[in-house]
Design a protein around this motif. Structure first.
Motif, mmCIF file in Angstrom:
data_model
loop_
_atom_site.group_PDB
_atom_site.id
_atom_site.type_symbol
_atom_site.label_atom_id
_atom_site.label_comp_id
_atom_site.label_asym_id
_atom_site.label_seq_id
_atom_site.Cartn_x
_atom_site.Cartn_y
_atom_site.Cartn_z
ATOM 1 N N ASP A 128 -40.404 -2.035 20.849
ATOM 2 C CA ASP A 128 -39.511 -0.900 20.617
ATOM 3 C C ASP A 128 -39.297 -0.720 19.114
ATOM 4 O O ASP A 128 -38.989 -1.689 18.406
ATOM 5 N N LYS A 129 -39.449 0.481 18.620
ATOM 6 C CA LYS A 129 -39.378 0.706 17.174
ATOM 7 C C LYS A 129 -38.018 0.343 16.597
ATOM 8 O O LYS A 129 -37.919 -0.134 15.461
ATOM 9 N N GLY A 130 -36.954 0.574 17.358
ATOM 10 C CA GLY A 130 -35.625 0.248 16.865
ATOM 11 C C GLY A 130 -35.465 -1.241 16.625
ATOM 12 O O GLY A 130 -34.995 -1.678 15.557
ATOM 13 N N TYR A 131 -35.867 -2.049 17.600
ATOM 14 C CA TYR A 131 -35.772 -3.502 17.427
ATOM 15 C C TYR A 131 -36.701 -3.982 16.312
ATOM 16 O O TYR A 131 -36.360 -4.896 15.554
ATOM 17 N N GLN A 132 -37.872 -3.363 16.198
ATOM 18 C CA GLN A 132 -38.790 -3.764 15.139
ATOM 19 C C GLN A 132 -38.191 -3.483 13.755
ATOM 20 O O GLN A 132 -38.309 -4.304 12.833
ATOM 21 N N ARG A 273 -36.125 4.668 29.089
ATOM 22 C CA ARG A 273 -35.692 4.210 27.762
ATOM 23 C C ARG A 273 -36.807 3.520 26.989
ATOM 24 O O ARG A 273 -36.941 3.711 25.773
ATOM 25 N N PHE A 274 -37.605 2.713 27.681
ATOM 26 C CA PHE A 274 -38.611 1.919 26.986
ATOM 27 C C PHE A 274 -40.037 2.378 27.291
ATOM 28 O O PHE A 274 -40.984 1.591 27.203
ATOM 29 N N HIS A 275 -40.185 3.659 27.625
ATOM 30 C CA HIS A 275 -41.511 4.202 27.932
ATOM 31 C C HIS A 275 -42.492 3.932 26.797
ATOM 32 O O HIS A 275 -43.601 3.426 27.012
ATOM 33 N N ASP A 276 -42.110 4.266 25.573
ATOM 34 C CA ASP A 276 -43.016 4.098 24.438
ATOM 35 C C ASP A 276 -43.295 2.625 24.162
ATOM 36 O O ASP A 276 -44.414 2.259 23.778
ATOM 37 N N ALA A 277 -42.278 1.768 24.351
ATOM 38 C CA ALA A 277 -42.470 0.336 24.135
ATOM 39 C C ALA A 277 -43.433 -0.241 25.168
ATOM 40 O O ALA A 277 -44.306 -1.055 24.834
ATOM 41 N N PHE A 278 -43.273 0.153 26.440
ATOM 42 C CA PHE A 278 -44.208 -0.294 27.476
ATOM 43 C C PHE A 278 -45.634 0.128 27.110
ATOM 44 O O PHE A 278 -46.581 -0.667 27.217
#
Length: 335
Positions: A128-132, A273-278
């Protein structure tokens, strides 16, 4: 090269992964689907021209399967993970790695015996870009070292079969791994606090819970797990450093402003919520398999999160006392 992927588990998560592999990602193709419900496996496999199997073992043994994605219940992960490793096939297994510590240790032993890292655990928040960006801010060092992490994991509702233990081993496990990822150190002790329960829960649930943990250097983590909040799926995290903080923003693309006020849409599930992260997680895994390389969370990460879960469950069962995390020494294989 097209990576020929076998998916074990034809439920919601398995179907979501198949959909992304077939329609959104590059380099992979689903060639087999396995499920204990063979008719369910066939219903998913046949439109793809893929094979259907009633067991994971049959799918793993198929010479036309290059790599395996496991999306079944955590309690049944271990036999298929070990079989894939023994077959020399890369495996992406959804969290948890296993629900029993002895199973996780068996998996670690099997992978070390294979002499090659083959297991990636599906902790998608690392992508996830936010966590990164939070991790990058801490590593940069401009605000000093970390002192606190505040987490919130809020679901609109859960099914009746969901248990209080699941609030830890199925839900809080995400924050457990995320904090290990953000801070780069292990969690050494943990307790579970049980505040006043919401009336919007099944009677058997103690909801919400708060997991409180400390890392090796003394960073304090608190994680509110609140699974009947009603309004939506809301994931929040704030990393507190010596001279600054960084937190996830609201996950939205547009803001509505009218007579009712200013607001943004709220996600309804982790898949939204995590579509892009998946997608980033599975795409990186496919490309790594092409190169014959390991990527993402390791089996050690799955084990380390699992022993924190074990300590938290012991705290819950003993009325909220603080419990030390019991962990084996990290094998050099995973350094």
């Amino acid at each position: 090269m097209t990576v020929r992927i076998g998916v074990i588990g034809a439920g919601g998560m398995g179907r979501a992964h198949i959909e992304r592999i077939e329609t959104e990602l590059a380099g992979g193709r689903v060639v087999a689907v396995a499920d204990l419900n063979l008719d369910g496996a066939r219903a998913v496999a046949e439109p793809l021209g893929a094979k259907a199997y009633g067991t994971g073992a049959e799918l793993i043994a198929d010479p036309d399967v290059d790599a395996v994605l496991i999306a079944t219940f955590g309690s049944v992960h271990a036999p298929d993970v070990i079989a894939a490793v023994q077959a020399g096939k890369y495996v992406l297994v959804e969290k948890p790695l296993a629900t029993l510590t002895e199973d996780s240790l068996r998996i670690l032993e099997a992978e070390q015996a294979a002499g090659k890292k083959l297991i990636t655990v599906g902790f998608m928040r690392r992508f996830d870009k936010g966590y990164q960006e939070m991790r990058e801010a801490l590593v940069a060092g401009d605000h000093g070292y970390a002192t606190l992490v505040h987490c919130r994991h809020r679901n609109p509702s859960v099914p009746e079969g969901y248990t209080t233990r699941n609030m830890i081993d199925d839900t809080a496990i995400h924050e457990i791994d995320t904090c290990r990822y953000l801070l780069g150190e292990e969690i050494v002790r943990v307790r579970i606090d049980t505040p006043r329960s919401t009336s919007h829960r099944f009677e058997h649930l103690a909801d919400p819970l708060v997991l409180v943990a400390y890392t090796e250097s003394g960073v304090r983590i608190d994680d509110e797990v609140n699974v009947n909040i009603g309004f939506g799926y809301s994931i929040e995290c704030e990393l507190v450093m010596e001279q600054g903080t960084i937190r996830l923003s609201d996950q939205h693309r547009t803001v509505v402003r009218d007579g009712e006020g200013e607001r943004n849409p709220i996600c309804r599930s982790h898949i939204d919520r995590f579509h892009d992260a998946f997608n980033a997680e599975v795409q990186q895994w496919i490309r790594a398999v092409e190169r014959d390389e390991h990527t993402g969370s390791s089996a050690w990460d799955g084990y380390a999160a699992g022993v924190v879960v074990d300590a938290a469950v012991r705290s819950l069962e003993s009325g909220g006392v603080e419990v030390p995390v019991e962990m084996i020494a990290k094998p050099a294989f995973y350094n």
